[in-house]
Enzyme design. Structure first.
Site, PDB file in Angstrom:
ATOM      1  N   LYS A  46     -23.682   7.738  -1.545  1.00 53.19           N
ATOM      2  CA  LYS A  46     -23.956   7.060  -1.133  1.00 53.19           C
ATOM      3  C   LYS A  46     -25.583   6.045  -0.678  1.00 53.19           C
ATOM      4  O   LYS A  46     -25.286   4.999  -0.013  1.00 53.19           O
ATOM      5  CB  LYS A  46     -22.827   6.796  -0.440  1.00 53.19           C
ATOM      6  N   ARG A  65      -6.275   6.420   3.453  1.00 53.67           N
ATOM      7  CA  ARG A  65      -7.096   5.279   2.839  1.00 53.67           C
ATOM      8  C   ARG A  65      -5.780   5.274   1.479  1.00 53.67           C
ATOM      9  O   ARG A  65      -5.095   6.463   1.482  1.00 53.67           O
ATOM     10  CB  ARG A  65      -8.435   5.522   2.138  1.00 53.67           C
ATOM     11  N   PRO A 121     -19.073   0.613  -1.589  1.00 55.11           N
ATOM     12  CA  PRO A 121     -18.913   1.246  -3.176  1.00 55.11           C
ATOM     13  C   PRO A 121     -19.198   3.060  -3.464  1.00 55.11           C
ATOM     14  O   PRO A 121     -19.302   3.732  -2.142  1.00 55.11           O
ATOM     15  CB  PRO A 121     -20.837   0.561  -2.890  1.00 55.11           C
ATOM     16  N   GLU A 122     -19.379   3.414  -3.813  1.00 59.81           N
ATOM     17  CA  GLU A 122     -19.541   4.803  -4.399  1.00 59.81           C
ATOM     18  C   GLU A 122     -20.358   4.774  -4.874  1.00 59.81           C
ATOM     19  O   GLU A 122     -21.014   4.376  -5.556  1.00 59.81           O
ATOM     20  CB  GLU A 122     -17.849   4.922  -5.427  1.00 59.81           C
TER      21      GLU A 122
END
Ligand SMILES: [Zn+2]
Length: 272
Positions: free
Chosen positions: A53, A261, A2-3
């Site tokens: 985060k 990524r 999650p960001e």
């Protein structure tokens, strides 16, 4: 993982469930945190805040629980004393009279005092939080800083010291919105372009926070829904949309890998 937008939404949900009330029962899975169970029972939860985060729950008396979900951590909110059906393992439980906030499978949970927060390896080193920033001033300061100005945006936007809360989907989305190629560096941009990317970083992240992860603008989303498209199609400008047409120019979106990524680029809107 999650960001920022997702962690801030999570903080809002936890705050609504247990904020401002006295903690009736608290359970830590980790042995070294057990001594805090007694100290924090019958203590009021004063704050629930996301920082990048990370999540910090503040108790009366300046004691804080810090957690970072990493890849597998997940919060659940239930009626007090109830547990969700999950194969994950319970790491932390905070219960008031009515509700339970349960954290499963998170690898990082710490109990901190006010002074240890200022020395914390994550909390004390992160850059400005993109959800919290009210204007572009702090973001522009990062962009002009000697620490960051000669690194590529593809690397910067995954570095929490540069901007806290930006992760992999926001990286692609911010760069496309600003019309900046991921291999460009702040040092190569004009003041006008720097302002544009600072604005995009805040606008896109805050839009995702307010619209449950959607980064496209409302009008486009409304049109897409009317045309029968699914959330997968209209959620993002480019992220996850390889080989599909760019909403802005109609060019084909390409998928690449940078910093290990996946990243999505429209080479027409984002010239190198
Ligand atoms: Zn385009």
């Amino acid at each position: 993982m999650p960001e920022g937008p997702e962690i801030h939404i999570e903080a809002d949900i936890i705050r609504k469930a247990i904020g401002g009330t006295s903690c009736r029962y608290i359970h830590f899975f980790h042995e070294h945190l057990k001594p805090f169970e007694k100290a924090l029972s019958d203590t009021k939860v004063e704050t629930v805040e996301a920082y990048g985060k990370g999540l910090v729950i503040g108790f009366e008396g300046d004691t804080y629980i810090y957690s970072h979900n990493q890849l597998y951590g997940k919060w659940y909110i239930t009626q007090a004393g109830e547990y969700p059906r999950t194969s994950r393992s319970l790491r932390l439980e905070i219960q008031n009279e009515h509700m339970s906030a349960l954290l499963y499978s998170a690898s990082e949970i710490e109990v901190l005092q006010a002074d240890s927060i200022t020395r914390h390896p994550y909390l004390s080193t992160i850059g400005p939080d993109v959800i919290r920033c009210e204007n572009t001033q702090l973001v522009l300061r990062q962009l002009r800083s000697d620490l960051f100005r000669n690194r590529s945006f593809s690397a910067l936007l995954l570095d929490q010291r540069f901007l806290a809360g930006v992760g992999n989907y926001l990286r692609s989305e911010i760069l496309h919105h600003a019309g900046v190629h991921p291999l460009t560096k702040p040092a190569l941009l004009s003041e006008q372009q720097l302002t544009k990317i600072a604005e995009s970083a805040l606008l896109i992240s805050q839009r995702a926070y307010l619209n449950n992860g959607i980064t496209n603008e409302d009008a486009l989303v409304a049109r897409a829904k009317k045309a029968g498209l699914t959330r997968r199609d209209y959620r993002h400008l480019v992220f996850g949309r390889e080989q599909k047409p760019c909403y802005q120019c109609g060019g084909i979106i390409e998928k690449d890998r940078m910093g290990g990524r996946r990243i999505y680029i429209c080479n027409i809107c984002q010239k190198e």
